[in-house]
Design an enzyme around this catalytic site. Sequence first.
Site, PDB file in Angstrom:
ATOM      1  N   ASP A  99       0.848  -1.182   0.000  1.00 25.62           N
ATOM      2  CA  ASP A  99       0.000   0.000   0.000  1.00 25.62           C
ATOM      3  C   ASP A  99       0.891   1.241   0.000  1.00 25.62           C
ATOM      4  O   ASP A  99       1.856   1.314   0.760  1.00 25.62           O
ATOM      5  CB  ASP A  99      -0.877  -0.008   1.263  1.00 25.62           C
ATOM      6  N   ASP A 199      -3.183   4.605  -2.422  1.00 29.47           N
ATOM      7  CA  ASP A 199      -4.292   5.162  -1.659  1.00 29.47           C
ATOM      8  C   ASP A 199      -4.739   6.516  -2.216  1.00 29.47           C
ATOM      9  O   ASP A 199      -3.902   7.379  -2.512  1.00 29.47           O
ATOM     10  CB  ASP A 199      -3.823   5.334  -0.209  1.00 29.47           C
ATOM     11  N   GLU A 255      -6.379   3.786  -6.100  1.00 26.65           N
ATOM     12  CA  GLU A 255      -7.719   3.927  -5.544  1.00 26.65           C
ATOM     13  C   GLU A 255      -8.284   5.274  -5.992  1.00 26.65           C
ATOM     14  O   GLU A 255      -7.717   6.322  -5.688  1.00 26.65           O
ATOM     15  CB  GLU A 255      -7.661   3.871  -4.007  1.00 26.65           C
ATOM     16  N   HIS A 327     -11.274  -3.368   2.866  1.00 27.83           N
ATOM     17  CA  HIS A 327     -11.206  -3.057   4.306  1.00 27.83           C
ATOM     18  C   HIS A 327     -12.038  -1.827   4.681  1.00 27.83           C
ATOM     19  O   HIS A 327     -12.076  -1.462   5.853  1.00 27.83           O
ATOM     20  CB  HIS A 327      -9.747  -2.843   4.697  1.00 27.83           C
ATOM     21  N   ASP A 328     -12.634  -1.159   3.698  1.00 36.31           N
ATOM     22  CA  ASP A 328     -13.469   0.021   3.975  1.00 36.31           C
ATOM     23  C   ASP A 328     -14.952  -0.277   3.772  1.00 36.31           C
ATOM     24  O   ASP A 328     -15.775   0.633   3.863  1.00 36.31           O
ATOM     25  CB  ASP A 328     -13.124   1.169   3.015  1.00 36.31           C
TER      26      ASP A 328
HETATM   27  O1  TEU Z   1      -9.901   5.264   1.517  1.00 39.81           O
HETATM   28  C1  TEU Z   1     -10.365   6.378   0.805  1.00 39.81           C
HETATM   29  C2  TEU Z   1     -11.696   6.766   1.128  1.00 39.81           C
HETATM   30  O2  TEU Z   1     -11.994   7.933   1.172  1.00 39.81           O
HETATM   31  C3  TEU Z   1     -12.697   5.734   1.379  1.00 39.81           C
HETATM   32  O3  TEU Z   1     -13.085   5.790   2.691  1.00 39.81           O
HETATM   33  C4  TEU Z   1     -13.798   6.046   0.457  1.00 39.81           C
HETATM   34  O4  TEU Z   1     -14.354   7.256   0.833  1.00 39.81           O
HETATM   35  C5  TEU Z   1     -14.892   5.068   0.482  1.00 39.81           C
HETATM   36  O5  TEU Z   1     -14.403   3.781   0.441  1.00 39.81           O
HETATM   37  C6  TEU Z   1     -15.834   5.292  -0.702  1.00 39.81           C
HETATM   38  O6  TEU Z   1     -17.053   4.699  -0.439  1.00 39.81           O
HETATM   39  C7  TEU Z   1      -8.544   5.103   1.697  1.00 39.81           C
HETATM   40  C8  TEU Z   1      -8.275   3.888   2.556  1.00 39.81           C
HETATM   41  O7  TEU Z   1      -8.710   2.742   1.878  1.00 39.81           O
HETATM   42  C9  TEU Z   1      -8.924   4.078   3.890  1.00 39.81           C
HETATM   43  O8  TEU Z   1      -8.811   2.942   4.707  1.00 39.81           O
HETATM   44  C10 TEU Z   1      -8.282   5.272   4.545  1.00 39.81           C
HETATM   45  O9  TEU Z   1      -8.957   5.572   5.725  1.00 39.81           O
HETATM   46  C11 TEU Z   1      -8.293   6.504   3.639  1.00 39.81           C
HETATM   47  O10 TEU Z   1      -7.936   6.229   2.307  1.00 39.81           O
HETATM   48  C12 TEU Z   1      -7.309   7.530   4.132  1.00 39.81           C
HETATM   49  O11 TEU Z   1      -6.014   7.081   3.921  1.00 39.81           O
END
Ligand code: TEU
Length: 547
Positions: A99, A199, A255, A327-328
Amino acid sequence: MLKKKWWKEGIVYQIYPRSFHDSNGDGIGDLRGIIEKLDYIKELGVNIIWLNPVYKSPNDDMGYDISDYQDIMDEFGTLRDWEELLEGLHKRGIKLIMDLVVNHTSDEHKWFVESKKSKDNKYRDYYIWKSAEAGVPNNWGSYFEGSAWELDEPSNEYYLHLFSRKQPDLNWENEQVRKEIYDMMTWWLEKGIDGFRMDVINHLAKHPDYPDGIVNKGTYAYSSHQYINQPKVHDYLKEMNEHVLSKYDIMTVGECVAVSPEQGLKYVHEDRHELNMIFQFEHMELGGGRHTWQKHDWKLTDLKKIVMKWTGVIEAGGWSSNYLMNHDQPRAVSRFGNDREYRKESAKMLGMFNITLPGTPYVYQGEEIGMTNSTFNDISEFRDLESINMYHVEIGNKTEEELLEILNVFSRDHSRTPMQWNGDVNAGFTTGTPWIKLNPNYREINVEESLADENSIFKFYQKLIGLRKSIAALSYGSFEMLVEESENIFAFTRSLNDEKYLIVLNFSGEKMENEVDIQSSELLLSNYNDKPSKDLRPYEAMLLKMQ
Ligand code: TEU
Ligand code: CA
């Protein structure tokens, strides 16, 4: 035919180290814990691992707030452990992508510690500082809570943080910042890694004038297009490609929240020399997401439209990725399937969908055994700052009960409950106290049970992954949608040279008339083990070879 690339033939398995396996009983998953499970990963058949951040971090946002890019966080182990992990993966023919979190650092990173010291510190300009003379610089909101600007009283300036206040945004306009990042990336590549998951990479460039964004919720502008997909982000990625990426045979996946297929193609078109593929989010908005925290109905034809649009990106000279969770996100089977009476059938059906579509498939830890959303009974059971902040912002507008109900649908913690290895104490995840509550269903749903049962979700994934690897048409074949109007059946073909494969998926928990002709096709894999005599059974999924 599409150009051959190893990452187009890859199947990625995402590991969230904190929740995968704990080797020393402190309740936190770690690198040695992953090393102990390498044979399990090998058995599944995947050939690429994406590791969520393992770098030094105060863990305000679970490792996405990095305080040292070139070292491992204490809870996870040491650089030596990491090297052993890489070696263990490579020995098994599995590649590793790391990552890369370079939109922001932790506020405890030495660059920010310096930057904060004074306006004339040599690191001041590594971050985005604006005068507080005329008040808050603009109305941009942080993804996690409130304004994206935090006041530093001693200097009377604000710094920008699109995520938590402990995640200050780096200033990509600064050439020195870019150089430091490229050097850091090269350092990891020289250690032998096989690529990066990047990210929020489409957030690197901010609008040069810092104008107000459009407010779509509360007082602050969320999802503002003033810092997403700005033209300059492509200059940065081209430069990064030229200085770093192009020198290695690696894969990159960016991403990209809030990106259309047209914008997406700009990141991934092979002639533009930026990234190999991106994660788009359109299908993660079906049924509602965490930006609105509201649930709504969705139709299968909506999903079909999204799939067709992003398949178009491949046809236009790019590549794409497929995933149903990460993971989100909540657990895929709970969101798109049925995690009760048809858990096994629907988890297998979703697996077939994910792994037979065009684009590189990503499987998230536990998806291969059909892990489900958990049940959180109290706000104290959550660990994710986004969930906790949302609760505290909204309590008052909504009742505790209402908020828990929303979080039990959308919280990021559903995907972060520990991997369920067996039915013993703490699911075999740890001998200590787990850092986050286990899903109470681990006695029925776990790896041990899956490995013992010939009909398990795991065994189905194993076969699917084997087929994906052996049938070139599943990686490189063209895509044709069938029964496009159906709200229940998702069917398509993948063709390459004179071979044609047919995938038929019943997305509903009802018996459905099969409108797709499967008479003369040979069944390669089904979650019911035989061809239906007439109607499709609930969540039935078939991969067939057409004669
Ligand atoms: O996530 C980016 C992010 O903004 C996500 O939460 C996004 O808004 C959502 O998935 C859309 O529905 C990345 C990482 O994956 C996350 O774990 C981190 O918290 C974030 O960036 C900050 O680094
Ligand atoms: Ca541990």
